[in-house]
Design a protein around this motif. Structure first.
Motif, PDB file in Angstrom:
ATOM      1  N   LYS A 171      -1.865   1.415   3.658  1.00 24.14           N
ATOM      2  CA  LYS A 171      -1.100   2.266   4.583  1.00 24.14           C
ATOM      3  C   LYS A 171      -0.386   3.406   3.857  1.00 24.14           C
ATOM      4  CE  LYS A 171      -0.246  -1.157   8.213  1.00 24.14           C
ATOM      5  NZ  LYS A 171       0.779  -1.880   8.993  1.00 24.14           N
ATOM      6  N   ALA A 172       0.229   3.106   2.738  1.00 23.09           N
ATOM      7  CA  ALA A 172       0.966   4.146   2.023  1.00 23.09           C
ATOM      8  C   ALA A 172       0.025   5.249   1.549  1.00 23.09           C
ATOM      9  CB  ALA A 172       1.713   3.535   0.840  1.00 23.09           C
ATOM     10  N   ALA A 175      -1.140   7.329   4.500  1.00 25.71           N
ATOM     11  CA  ALA A 175      -0.082   8.225   4.952  1.00 25.71           C
ATOM     12  C   ALA A 175      -0.013   9.481   4.078  1.00 25.71           C
ATOM     13  CB  ALA A 175       1.256   7.497   4.940  1.00 25.71           C
ATOM     14  N   ARG A 176      -0.164   9.297   2.764  1.00 25.79           N
ATOM     15  CA  ARG A 176      -0.127  10.459   1.866  1.00 25.79           C
ATOM     16  C   ARG A 176      -1.313  11.384   2.118  1.00 25.79           C
ATOM     17  NH1 ARG A 176       1.539   6.507  -1.917  1.00 25.79           N
ATOM     18  NH2 ARG A 176      -0.581   6.302  -2.719  1.00 25.79           N
ATOM     19  N   ARG A 180       1.103  12.068   7.027  1.00 26.85           N
ATOM     20  CA  ARG A 180       1.858  11.438   8.114  1.00 26.85           C
ATOM     21  C   ARG A 180       2.736  10.344   7.520  1.00 26.85           C
ATOM     22  NH1 ARG A 180      -0.971  12.156  13.229  1.00 26.85           N
ATOM     23  NH2 ARG A 180      -2.980  13.200  12.900  1.00 26.85           N
ATOM     24  N   SER A 181       3.637   9.839   8.310  1.00 25.47           N
ATOM     25  CA  SER A 181       4.429   8.687   7.884  1.00 25.47           C
ATOM     26  C   SER A 181       3.646   7.414   8.210  1.00 25.47           C
ATOM     27  CB  SER A 181       5.773   8.656   8.613  1.00 25.47           C
ATOM     28  OG  SER A 181       5.579   8.432  10.003  1.00 25.47           O
ATOM     29  N   VAL A 182       4.020   6.318   7.555  1.00 16.27           N
ATOM     30  CA  VAL A 182       3.387   5.036   7.848  1.00 16.27           C
ATOM     31  C   VAL A 182       3.618   4.673   9.314  1.00 16.27           C
ATOM     32  CG1 VAL A 182       3.446   2.563   7.368  1.00 16.27           C
ATOM     33  CG2 VAL A 182       3.537   4.207   5.474  1.00 16.27           C
ATOM     34  N   GLU A 183       4.819   4.960   9.814  1.00 19.50           N
ATOM     35  CA  GLU A 183       5.132   4.651  11.213  1.00 19.50           C
ATOM     36  C   GLU A 183       4.229   5.442  12.164  1.00 19.50           C
ATOM     37  OE1 GLU A 183       7.307   5.491   8.890  1.00 19.50           O
ATOM     38  OE2 GLU A 183       8.237   3.521   8.569  1.00 19.50           O
TER      39      GLU A 183
END
Length: 274
Positions: A171-172, A175-176, A180-183
């Motif tokens: 996920k991290a 996101a990068r 985007r953010s993980v959320e």
């Protein structure tokens, strides 16, 4: 041969449980290949396990690196060679708990792409040669590590648990890459199943043959072990009844309509070109 140390991981635990503690056929520290019985016939079980003393630091936590890729290939090709002159090919069970391929400068410089491709080719050749190949996902099945170890299986089985996941990246990292953010990714995954991390969303793509709900994933009891054994035997029977050796059975998923449509259109154009 000296006793091989089983470092703590889901993959190592399930390899031990499913083979009755059989000793690995090689003294490798990160790829364990054990021979045991499945449905009354000899079978080879293979798992990638952690080694905190691995000479390649990026492959110390169960990642599939240079050495692991080549050894996976050898473990599978050994089986192909053993049964080359027999009509009944022994099953191969890939016990899958791989957090990633090994990311590192040395891995890239020395050709990790070739090592992982060798593992993929070995599994595919085994399947094409008539070996029933079953993948059992007991932990993480991430990125190129999953492609190298298990994805070429005739049938894939997964344990139903939040800690079991299949994806191109964590996920991290996702996101990068997507800025985007993980959320935000988790919210998007609720409506786009291929982006989700839960195993049920992955199952909706049609790639899994079965999903098993155990009583205790961390500490399986006899009932859990019997359930997994039964699922492996059922998958083996299903493979033996199927005359095809390809992976077309994966196209029937609820969210594979577009894939099926594209394949139909390509086949029509190809036939028209003749």
């Amino acid at each position: 041969m000296e006793a091989t140390t089983y470092h703590a991981s889901r993959g190592a635990m399930w390899l031990r449980l499913l083979t009755g503690g059989a000793h690995p056929v090689h003294d490798w520290t990160t790829v364990h290949a054990c021979d045991a019985i499945l449905a009354g016939r000899p079978a080879r079980y293979i798992a990638v396990v952690p080694d905190p003393d691995n000479g390649f630091p990026r492959a110390r936590n169960g990642e599939v690196g240079l050495v692991e890729g080549w050894r996976l290939a050898q473990a599978v090709r050994d089986v192909i060679a053993l049964d080359r002159d027999t009509t009944e090919k022994r099953p191969i069970v890939a016990v899958i708990d791989v957090p990633s391929q090994a990311y590192g400068r040395r891995e890239e410089a020395y050709g990790i792409h070739q090592a992982l491709a060798a593992a993929v080719a070995a599994y595919a050749d085994a399947r094409q040669a008539g070996h029933p190949v079953i993948g059992l996902i007991v932990g993480l099945a991430m990125s190129g590590a999953f492609l190298a170890h298990g994805y070429q299986a005739n049938r894939l089985i997964a344990l139903d648990d939040p800690t079991v996941a299949v994806h191109a990246m964590g996920k991290a990292s996702a996101a990068r890459v997507t800025l985007r953010s993980v959320e935000a990714l988790e919210k998007l995954a609720a409506s786009v199943p291929p982006m989700a991390y839960d195993i049920r969303s992955f199952a909706s793509l049609g790639i899994l043959h079965d999903v098993l709900a155990l009583t205790n994933l961390a500490l399986p009891d006899e009932q859990d072990i019997a359930l997994v054994h039964g699922a492996l035997e059922a998958a083996l029977a299903d493979i033996l009844e199927d005359p095809r050796r390809d992976l077309a059975c994966r196209l029937g998923g609820a969210h594979r309509a577009a894939s099926r449509r594209v394949r139909d259109l390509l086949a029509t154009e190809w036939e028209a070109a003749d």
